[in-house]
Design an enzyme around this catalytic site. Sequence first.
Site, PDB file in Angstrom:
ATOM      1  CG  HIS A 181      48.820  40.207  36.589  1.00  0.00           C
ATOM      2  ND1 HIS A 181      47.675  40.721  37.171  1.00  0.00           N
ATOM      3  CD2 HIS A 181      49.528  39.661  37.616  1.00  0.00           C
ATOM      4  CE1 HIS A 181      47.702  40.497  38.462  1.00  0.00           C
ATOM      5  NE2 HIS A 181      48.807  39.847  38.766  1.00  0.00           N
TER       6      HIS A 181
ATOM      7  CD  GLU B 100      48.604  41.466  41.731  1.00  0.00           C
ATOM      8  OE1 GLU B 100      49.587  40.746  41.531  1.00  0.00           O
ATOM      9  OE2 GLU B 100      47.432  41.060  41.666  1.00  0.00           O
TER      10      GLU B 100
ATOM     11  CB  ALA C  65      47.915  35.294  47.424  1.00  0.00           C
TER      12      ALA C  65
ATOM     13  N   GLY D 110      41.004  28.609  33.783  1.00  0.00           N
ATOM     14  CA  GLY D 110      39.925  27.690  34.124  1.00  0.00           C
ATOM     15  C   GLY D 110      39.792  27.452  35.616  1.00  0.00           C
TER      16      GLY D 110
ATOM     17  CG  ASP E 294      47.925  36.549  39.018  1.00  0.00           C
ATOM     18  OD1 ASP E 294      49.034  36.961  39.397  1.00  0.00           O
ATOM     19  OD2 ASP E 294      46.908  36.607  39.739  1.00  0.00           O
TER      20      ASP E 294
ATOM     21  N   GLY F  52      47.689  32.327  42.614  1.00  0.00           N
ATOM     22  CA  GLY F  52      48.195  32.668  41.286  1.00  0.00           C
ATOM     23  C   GLY F  52      48.020  31.454  40.405  1.00  0.00           C
TER      24      GLY F  52
END
Length: 391
Positions: free
Chosen positions: A60, A129, A140, A249, A274, A309
């Site tokens: 991804h 996606e 988004a 994170g 991502d 992202g």
Amino acid sequence: MSERLLVRAGVLALPLGPQRADILCEGGRIVAVGRDLDSPGARVIHADGLAVGPGFIDVHVHGGGGHSFFTQDRSRIEAYAAWAPRNGVTSFLVSTVGNGPGESEAILQALAPVVGSTGGAEVLGFHMEGPFINPARHGAFPPGMLRTPSVAEWERYAAAAGGAIRQVTLAPELPGALPLIRAIERAGAIPAMGHTDATTVESARGFEAGIRHVTHLFNAMRPIHQREGGPIVAALLEDRATCELICDGAHVDPAPLRMAYRVLGPERTVVVTDNLHLAGQEATSGRFAGEEVTVSGAKAAKADGTIVGSVATMDQHFRNAVEFLGIDMATAFRLCAANPARIAGVAGRKGRLEPGFDADLVVLDSDLRVRATVCRGEVAFDGLATELTRD
Ligand SMILES: [Zn+2]
């Protein structure tokens, strides 16, 4: 045909635990793993005191190093493939979709020729996606590009991509989603649940129809409620499904990541980046789907705060996985290599350090920083600054 390469005396991340050994590569494959291997004339990487694992596989990713996959220009993909090994990435799925069915088909058709190319990290195929995702959880993606599930439309995408679509992210609660899930599975691709507002019951119907993977668990999906567990609880409890975790994170707090990992375990967890094209860049702003995004720390977000992202590279996700999930290095390699290899359909040749497997390797120092990366037997990134010698 690549030359012979000997990786000497590294600590290998093997399924049965770390072991100090050599790896001999020839013709792009691993041909031997063992102690004191000899190969006169081979190029040597001296990995004493370093860890060696299978190269990271990112299923991804939308770009990085300034190169975006929302493009019909295949040179952008090739440029990313040349850049990615510095982050330990040795293969990836091109995650993309167009603004409307015509553009999606054009992108897939234009990029299909790079699938299988090996100039740096190998392009394993596509992850679509969308566009069959829920407008209520579009994240988004501009709402205007979303489509109602259609088997006929999917078949046009599959044909445009030359059969190279490996993963399709969709919302199982949309009308027509269940026959679409079956059609995707029949075509040999992985139907993945994501960008979804599904209830627990709707999620279960999706799994029954063939969903086997969950796109960035927690993000762009209905959150957990005590009286409606939704897709997150359904996914955690579905033993047949693997789940993507974004370990930057910023997308998910480490505590829910750790909770999810406790349920998923080392077999069902897949670490993904991502990544946007802004990953690994100095730039603090850029554009995504026509809108301005600002980067601060590991997060890239639109003006309204929507995260678009990640910008933390795969090696950072690997280090975070070790820290956030409380796992050892060998387990982190399963999450970043062996498990994504199954999603990409290459588990028979990638994701493990075994004779016969592709010679895709990453060499890490004691801080888990990438020191060298080998793609199909070629040194694609050399940060060792040690002498590469011929014996
Ligand atoms: Zn994405």
